[in-house]
Design an enzyme around this catalytic site. Structure first.
Site, PDB file in Angstrom:
ATOM      1  N   TRP A 287       0.865  -1.182   0.000  1.00  0.00           N
ATOM      2  CA  TRP A 287       0.000   0.000   0.000  1.00  0.00           C
ATOM      3  C   TRP A 287       0.897   1.225   0.000  1.00  0.00           C
ATOM      4  O   TRP A 287       1.790   1.335   0.836  1.00  0.00           O
ATOM      5  CB  TRP A 287      -0.931   0.059   1.215  1.00  0.00           C
ATOM      6  CG  TRP A 287      -1.608   1.391   1.286  1.00  0.00           C
ATOM      7  CD1 TRP A 287      -2.548   1.866   0.424  1.00  0.00           C
ATOM      8  CD2 TRP A 287      -1.328   2.458   2.206  1.00  0.00           C
ATOM      9  NE1 TRP A 287      -2.884   3.167   0.752  1.00  0.00           N
ATOM     10  CE2 TRP A 287      -2.157   3.547   1.837  1.00  0.00           C
ATOM     11  CE3 TRP A 287      -0.463   2.603   3.290  1.00  0.00           C
ATOM     12  CZ2 TRP A 287      -2.142   4.758   2.521  1.00  0.00           C
ATOM     13  CZ3 TRP A 287      -0.458   3.811   3.981  1.00  0.00           C
ATOM     14  CH2 TRP A 287      -1.298   4.871   3.602  1.00  0.00           C
TER      15      TRP A 287
ATOM     16  N   GLU B 173      -3.025  -2.701  -2.476  1.00  0.00           N
ATOM     17  CA  GLU B 173      -4.189  -2.147  -1.774  1.00  0.00           C
ATOM     18  C   GLU B 173      -4.604  -0.775  -2.302  1.00  0.00           C
ATOM     19  O   GLU B 173      -3.824   0.165  -2.330  1.00  0.00           O
ATOM     20  CB  GLU B 173      -3.868  -2.036  -0.281  1.00  0.00           C
ATOM     21  CG  GLU B 173      -5.031  -1.514   0.548  1.00  0.00           C
ATOM     22  CD  GLU B 173      -4.710  -1.487   2.046  1.00  0.00           C
ATOM     23  OE1 GLU B 173      -3.548  -1.730   2.427  1.00  0.00           O
ATOM     24  OE2 GLU B 173      -5.635  -1.215   2.839  1.00  0.00           O
TER      25      GLU B 173
ATOM     26  N   LYS C  74      -7.132   2.661  -2.231  1.00  0.00           N
ATOM     27  CA  LYS C  74      -7.635   3.533  -1.160  1.00  0.00           C
ATOM     28  C   LYS C  74      -8.413   4.691  -1.751  1.00  0.00           C
ATOM     29  O   LYS C  74      -8.224   5.063  -2.899  1.00  0.00           O
ATOM     30  CB  LYS C  74      -6.437   4.036  -0.359  1.00  0.00           C
ATOM     31  CG  LYS C  74      -6.800   4.914   0.807  1.00  0.00           C
ATOM     32  CD  LYS C  74      -5.701   4.920   1.851  1.00  0.00           C
ATOM     33  CE  LYS C  74      -5.939   6.022   2.867  1.00  0.00           C
ATOM     34  NZ  LYS C  74      -6.108   5.532   4.219  1.00  0.00           N
TER      35      LYS C  74
ATOM     36  N   ASP D 217      -9.703  -3.188   1.652  1.00  0.00           N
ATOM     37  CA  ASP D 217      -9.812  -2.674   3.013  1.00  0.00           C
ATOM     38  C   ASP D 217     -11.224  -2.117   3.157  1.00  0.00           C
ATOM     39  O   ASP D 217     -11.598  -1.181   2.448  1.00  0.00           O
ATOM     40  CB  ASP D 217      -8.745  -1.596   3.237  1.00  0.00           C
ATOM     41  CG  ASP D 217      -8.700  -1.093   4.665  1.00  0.00           C
ATOM     42  OD1 ASP D 217      -9.775  -0.826   5.232  1.00  0.00           O
ATOM     43  OD2 ASP D 217      -7.591  -0.951   5.218  1.00  0.00           O
TER      44      ASP D 217
ATOM     45  N   HIS E 145     -11.966   1.616   3.327  1.00  0.00           N
ATOM     46  CA  HIS E 145     -11.576   2.521   2.244  1.00  0.00           C
ATOM     47  C   HIS E 145     -12.686   2.867   1.266  1.00  0.00           C
ATOM     48  O   HIS E 145     -12.424   3.083   0.095  1.00  0.00           O
ATOM     49  CB  HIS E 145     -10.412   1.907   1.452  1.00  0.00           C
ATOM     50  CG  HIS E 145      -9.144   1.856   2.236  1.00  0.00           C
ATOM     51  ND1 HIS E 145      -7.939   1.515   1.686  1.00  0.00           N
ATOM     52  CD2 HIS E 145      -8.894   2.120   3.548  1.00  0.00           C
ATOM     53  CE1 HIS E 145      -7.006   1.552   2.615  1.00  0.00           C
ATOM     54  NE2 HIS E 145      -7.558   1.901   3.748  1.00  0.00           N
TER      55      HIS E 145
ATOM     56  N   HIS F 148      -8.577  -6.385   4.530  1.00  0.00           N
ATOM     57  CA  HIS F 148      -8.253  -5.591   5.707  1.00  0.00           C
ATOM     58  C   HIS F 148      -9.603  -5.243   6.331  1.00  0.00           C
ATOM     59  O   HIS F 148     -10.285  -4.339   5.868  1.00  0.00           O
ATOM     60  CB  HIS F 148      -7.511  -4.309   5.328  1.00  0.00           C
ATOM     61  CG  HIS F 148      -6.048  -4.526   5.090  1.00  0.00           C
ATOM     62  ND1 HIS F 148      -5.170  -3.497   4.854  1.00  0.00           N
ATOM     63  CD2 HIS F 148      -5.318  -5.656   5.084  1.00  0.00           C
ATOM     64  CE1 HIS F 148      -3.958  -3.991   4.711  1.00  0.00           C
ATOM     65  NE2 HIS F 148      -4.011  -5.299   4.833  1.00  0.00           N
TER      66      HIS F 148
ATOM     67  N   ASP G  79     -12.277   7.176   6.539  1.00  0.00           N
ATOM     68  CA  ASP G  79     -11.423   6.012   6.761  1.00  0.00           C
ATOM     69  C   ASP G  79     -10.705   6.151   8.103  1.00  0.00           C
ATOM     70  O   ASP G  79      -9.500   6.336   8.166  1.00  0.00           O
ATOM     71  CB  ASP G  79     -10.430   5.951   5.586  1.00  0.00           C
ATOM     72  CG  ASP G  79      -9.402   4.859   5.745  1.00  0.00           C
ATOM     73  OD1 ASP G  79      -9.663   3.915   6.512  1.00  0.00           O
ATOM     74  OD2 ASP G  79      -8.339   4.952   5.110  1.00  0.00           O
TER      75      ASP G  79
ATOM     76  N   ASP H 233     -10.351   4.054  10.640  1.00  0.00           N
ATOM     77  CA  ASP H 233      -9.730   2.870  11.249  1.00  0.00           C
ATOM     78  C   ASP H 233     -10.244   2.589  12.658  1.00  0.00           C
ATOM     79  O   ASP H 233      -9.467   2.264  13.552  1.00  0.00           O
ATOM     80  CB  ASP H 233      -8.202   2.993  11.226  1.00  0.00           C
ATOM     81  CG  ASP H 233      -7.653   2.837   9.811  1.00  0.00           C
ATOM     82  OD1 ASP H 233      -7.740   1.736   9.269  1.00  0.00           O
ATOM     83  OD2 ASP H 233      -7.169   3.841   9.239  1.00  0.00           O
TER      84      ASP H 233
ATOM     85  N   ASP I 197      -7.241  -4.463  10.007  1.00  0.00           N
ATOM     86  CA  ASP I 197      -6.497  -3.215   9.836  1.00  0.00           C
ATOM     87  C   ASP I 197      -7.252  -2.059  10.473  1.00  0.00           C
ATOM     88  O   ASP I 197      -8.106  -1.448   9.842  1.00  0.00           O
ATOM     89  CB  ASP I 197      -6.232  -2.931   8.349  1.00  0.00           C
ATOM     90  CG  ASP I 197      -5.347  -1.699   8.171  1.00  0.00           C
ATOM     91  OD1 ASP I 197      -4.728  -1.273   9.166  1.00  0.00           O
ATOM     92  OD2 ASP I 197      -5.275  -1.171   7.053  1.00  0.00           O
TER      93      ASP I 197
HETATM   94  C1  RNT Z   1      -3.884   2.602   4.856  1.00  0.00           C
HETATM   95  C2  RNT Z   1      -3.990   1.168   4.527  1.00  0.00           C
HETATM   96  C3  RNT Z   1      -2.872   0.311   5.018  1.00  0.00           C
HETATM   97  C4  RNT Z   1      -2.386   0.670   6.399  1.00  0.00           C
HETATM   98  C5  RNT Z   1      -1.365  -0.291   6.966  1.00  0.00           C
HETATM   99  C6  RNT Z   1      -0.720   0.227   8.201  1.00  0.00           C
HETATM  100  O1  RNT Z   1      -5.025   3.286   4.630  1.00  0.00           O
HETATM  101  O2  RNT Z   1      -5.201   0.673   4.998  1.00  0.00           O
HETATM  102  O3  RNT Z   1      -3.242  -1.015   4.953  1.00  0.00           O
HETATM  103  O4  RNT Z   1      -3.433   0.782   7.296  1.00  0.00           O
HETATM  104  O5  RNT Z   1      -0.465  -0.608   6.004  1.00  0.00           O
HETATM  105 ZN    ZN Z   2      -5.504  -1.405   4.952  1.00  0.00          ZN
END
Ligand code: RNT
Ligand code: ZN
Length: 417
Positions: free
Chosen positions: A185, A224, A226, A257, A260, A284, A292, A294, A324
């Site tokens: 990523w 990945e 985003k 993810d 995202h 993820h 986003d 997390d 994640d």
């Molecule tokens: C970032 C991505 C990625 C990170 C990690 C730490 O938006 O989701 O996967 O969260 O690599």
């Molecule tokens: Zn991620």
């Protein structure tokens, strides 16, 4: 007493599910096999051991709850503890900045397998398999563009880093006799309107082609996408469309993810399209709140729907499940366990779906019956099956793990100043 209740509740649940054609023992056996790749970065707010500086480069943690792991031993200790609260055997997902650098500064274009030898030894001793990630953030050369940078020097620095990471992942995979899944990523993007959108994407595709050229059978690469990075809101080089096209044409694993996407988007619906065109998925599992952010994964509709779609598409065995999120505002170990167990619950719920019956209804055009069964399935005693699953695997049942986390906090994390 408690054991008896768990067993009784399970016996009842088993019968209820059997009546609609679902075998709960089989669902449990399936769930036991399902490994979750635990993200090492939940222990320490994505700081790592390279320069011990706060995270930067498109992502951010918020909060400063005490007890962050400060070094490699603390990260390992925390993960060993988390494992005792989860049924099944899980993997560990490492980022490059978590290498064992022995107190020395090792730049990203210098990293090698030797910096991960102690992790491989630890993983073996703890019966855990490793996954891996190259790290483009938190570095003076991170800037706005890494692999898509028109500046040859900077671009090559990151290409070299990512190639080295693939070799490390290959060594891990060979050592553990199971492919190490390596995620790429990069945060590349632009804060304001870019007028060179195509150019950076062309460069990113070229850099990735160059990186993925080397044949490394011990590992599998994934990339990945985003929506946007913090400070890079107007343009993301590695957008969804970019990576969907890239993975479909290059036959590379697509990292999805769940954080995202726009919150109104139906992420679950992507599964059945992606699986037609990409070889596998890396997940993820995360939770966006307004953006986003997390947040810790919970058993919400998005996550439930997501795993149901995966099971309906017969895709569980084509997906590598990882977590994640990074919440620094609550007990980090607790956050780990809540998210991992929520993921297991969502997978279980998907495995318990009366799919054969539902599909029969659909094939017959019996749409009322399909809708009714979907509704009824929502309130079947899934919790009794999940409790039994945990009990059978010798880990705390229900909310019991709260006190384990509290004890660990008292004895271990609260002493970290
Ligand atoms: C970032 C991505 C990625 C990170 C990690 C730490 O938006 O989701 O996967 O969260 O690599
Ligand atoms: Zn991620």
């Amino acid at each position: 007493m408690k054991e008896q209740l768990i067993q009784q509740a399970y016996d009842v649940a088993k019968e209820r599910y059997a009546a609609i054609g679902v075998d709960t023992d089989m669902a449990i056996a399936e769930l036991e096999k399902q490994q979750i790749s635990l993200h090492c970065w939940q222990t320490d707010d994505v700081v790592g051991f390279e320069r011990n500086e706060a995270l930067s480069g498109g992502i951010q943690t918020t909060g400063n709850y005490p007890g962050r792991a400060r070094n490699i031993d603390e990260v390992r200790h925390d993960i060993e503890f988390v494992k005792t609260l989860l049924a099944g055997n899980h993997r560990l997902n490492l980022h490059e900045i978590y290498g064992d650098f022995g107190g020395k500064f090792v730049d990203r274009d210098q990293v090698g397998v030797e910096h991960f030898q102690s992790w491989m030894d630890w993983a073996k001793a703890n019966d855990m398999k490793l996954d891996f990630n190259s790290t483009s953030f938190s570095h003076p050369k991170s800037g706005d563009l890494t692999l898509s940078n028109p500046d040859k020097g900077i671009r090559e620095f990151w290409i070299e880093h990512t190639k080295r990471c693939r070799r490390i992942a290959d060594a891990m995979g060979r050592a553990q006799g199971d492919p190490c899944i390596m995620n790429i990523w990069v945060h590349d993007g632009s804060k304001d309107t870019s007028v060179c959108r195509k150019r950076y994407r062309e460069i990113l595709a070229e850099s990735l082609d160059e990186i993925l050229k080397e044949d490394l059978p011990g590992m599998k690469s994934c990339v990945e996408a985003k929506l946007f990075g913090i400070g890079l809101e107007s343009y993301t080089v590695g957008s969804m469309d970019f990576y969907e096209g890239y993975c479909a044409t290059r036959k590379v694993i697509y990292t999805l993810d769940t954080g995202h996407y726009e919150q109104t988007e139906n992420v679950a619906d992507k599964v059945a399209s992606l699986l037609l065109f990409v070889p596998e998925l890396m997940l993820h599992v995360s939770r966006p709140v307004r953006w986003d952010s997390d947040h810790v994964t919970i058993m919400n509709d998005q996550t439930l729907d997501f795993f149901k779609e995966l099971v309906r598409a017969d895709g569980l065995h084509r997906a590598h499940v990882g977590l994640d999120y990074f919440d620094a505002s609550i007990n980090r170990i607790g956050a780990y366990v809540v998210g991992a167990r929520a993921t297991q619950k969502c997978i279980l719920s998907a495995l318990l779906e009366p799919l054969a019956k539902l599909r029969e209804y659909e094939a017959n055009g019996q749409y009322f019956e399909r809708l009714a069964l979907l509704e009824e399935a929502k309130t079947l005693p899934m919790g009794a099956v999940f409790d039994y699953f945990n009990w059978k695997n010798g880990v705390p049942v229900g909310e019991d793990y709260i006190k384990n986390v509290q004890e660990y906090e008292q004895k271990v994390t609260s002493k970290r100043k």
